[in-house]
Scaffold this active site. Structure first.
Site, short mmCIF file in Angstrom:
data_model
loop_
_atom_site.label_atom_id
_atom_site.label_comp_id
_atom_site.label_asym_id
_atom_site.label_seq_id
_atom_site.Cartn_x
_atom_site.Cartn_y
_atom_site.Cartn_z
N ARG A 176 0.79 -1.47 0.17
CA ARG A 176 0.04 -0.08 0.01
C ARG A 176 0.99 1.34 -0.14
NH1 ARG A 176 -2.32 -3.81 -1.40
NH2 ARG A 176 -4.39 -4.79 -0.55
N SER A 226 -11.30 -2.23 3.47
CA SER A 226 -10.40 -2.64 4.84
C SER A 226 -9.86 -1.57 5.32
CB SER A 226 -9.26 -3.64 4.37
OG SER A 226 -9.76 -4.58 3.59
N GLU A 296 -5.37 1.56 7.63
CA GLU A 296 -4.98 1.92 6.05
C GLU A 296 -5.92 2.90 5.41
OE1 GLU A 296 -6.02 -1.12 2.40
OE2 GLU A 296 -4.64 -2.09 4.00
#
Length: 305
Positions: A176, A226, A296
């Site tokens: 990420r 998420s 995240e």
């Protein structure tokens, strides 16, 4: 902010065709459907308009925030005194030549995967159900079901903060993360190298992954996907579930009863609701498992209203 008022006037003078919006509700531009107004938003429809917006902001010392589909973003309830550059309409072209697929940053991953399928190109099946745009996916190295964007991307055209066009092939991809994560560049188009495949087999794989998502993910509610990064040696959703937190609710924000790795907006959730729920989850998982969960989802603006 006075500087944003001046920026708006300069943009109107230098690039009169550029669409600008003041006090634009960010809840209209995020998949969470949460967020107060952005002080100034530009919606360029071409690379030239985007370059003009960047160049003008740079000259005035204003740092823009780049926005795509807003599918990984939580915005403050009171809004943000920021200049937002929203990429969408006009940045949705896509073409294939041999095994190379080149597309603009505003195209959705769902449409991109379908174009690849129709051209008989495999490698993007994993991306079909990711609710984001190509620019955002290339920036954060989006992935699912064993696939990541770094596996297919070969070259990216981007604008730097001075509005200069750059061809980039060194992406510094990680989990990420990429060279684009700092906001130094605005991705405008992406070149991907795929492999020849059978369109029917590709379609079948996409349908298989879609069925998995429908069964396991709370697609019926607004969310930002998420919530937490995957902690080393664990799965965030499994930790949250084993702590008995499925269904935990703060205001309009709830830990999904279908997948504990998601927080959903069950109606009228605020940024403050989501962040308080995140705090409670982190505290319980830390107590139960000794694991620190890291968000995240990107948070924009002051956390409290």
């Amino acid at each position: 902010m006075e500087i944003l008022t001046y920026l708006k006037a300069e943009l109107n003078r230098r690039c009169p065709q550029l669409e600008l919006r003041e006090q634009e509700p960010m809840s209209r531009h995020t998949s969470f459907r949460i967020g107060g107004p952005a002080a100034l938003m530009a919606l360029p429809k071409s690379e030239e308009e985007a370059a003009a917006a960047l160049r003008t902001a740079y000259e005035l010392g204003v740092e823009p925030f780049y926005l795509g589909n807003g599918s990984n973003l939580l915005v403050s309830d009171k809004g943000v005194d920021r200049f937002i550059i929203k990429i969408g309409s006009g940045f949705d072209r896509c073409c294939a030549e041999g095994n190379t697929l080149t597309a603009d940053c505003g195209i959705t991953l769902a449409r991109l995967a379908c174009v690849a399928r129709d051209k008989g190109l495999t490698g993007l099946e994993f991306a079909h159900g990711i609710p984001g745009s190509l620019g955002g996916a290339a920036t954060m190295n989006a992935g699912a079901y064993g696939g990541e964007m770094c596996q297919v991307i070969r070259k990216i055209i981007a604008l730097n903060r001075r509005g200069e066009r750059c061809a980039i092939t060194d992406f510094d991809y990680g989990y990420r993360h990429s060279v684009f994560s700092s906001g130094e560049y605005l991705v405008t188009s992406v070149e991907m190298e795929l492999r020849p495949g059978d369109p029917q087999a590709i379609r079948a794989r996409m349908e298989e992954l879609s069925a998995k998502r429908q069964a396991k993910q709370p697609l019926e509610f607004p969310s930002a996907g998420s919530v937490f990064k995957r902690p080393e040696g664990h799965f965030a959703g499994a930790l949250v579930e084993s702590s008995g937190l499925k269904g935990l609710t703060v205001g309009g924000a709830q830990v999904s009863t279908k997948h504990a790795g998601f927080i959903v907006n069950v109606g009228g959730a605020t940024c403050a609701d989501v962040l308080e729920l995140v705090r409670q989850i982190q505290e319980k998982v830390r107590t139960d498992h000794g694991v620190e969960l890291e968000m995240e989802i990107k948070v924009l603006g002051e956390p409290q209203a």
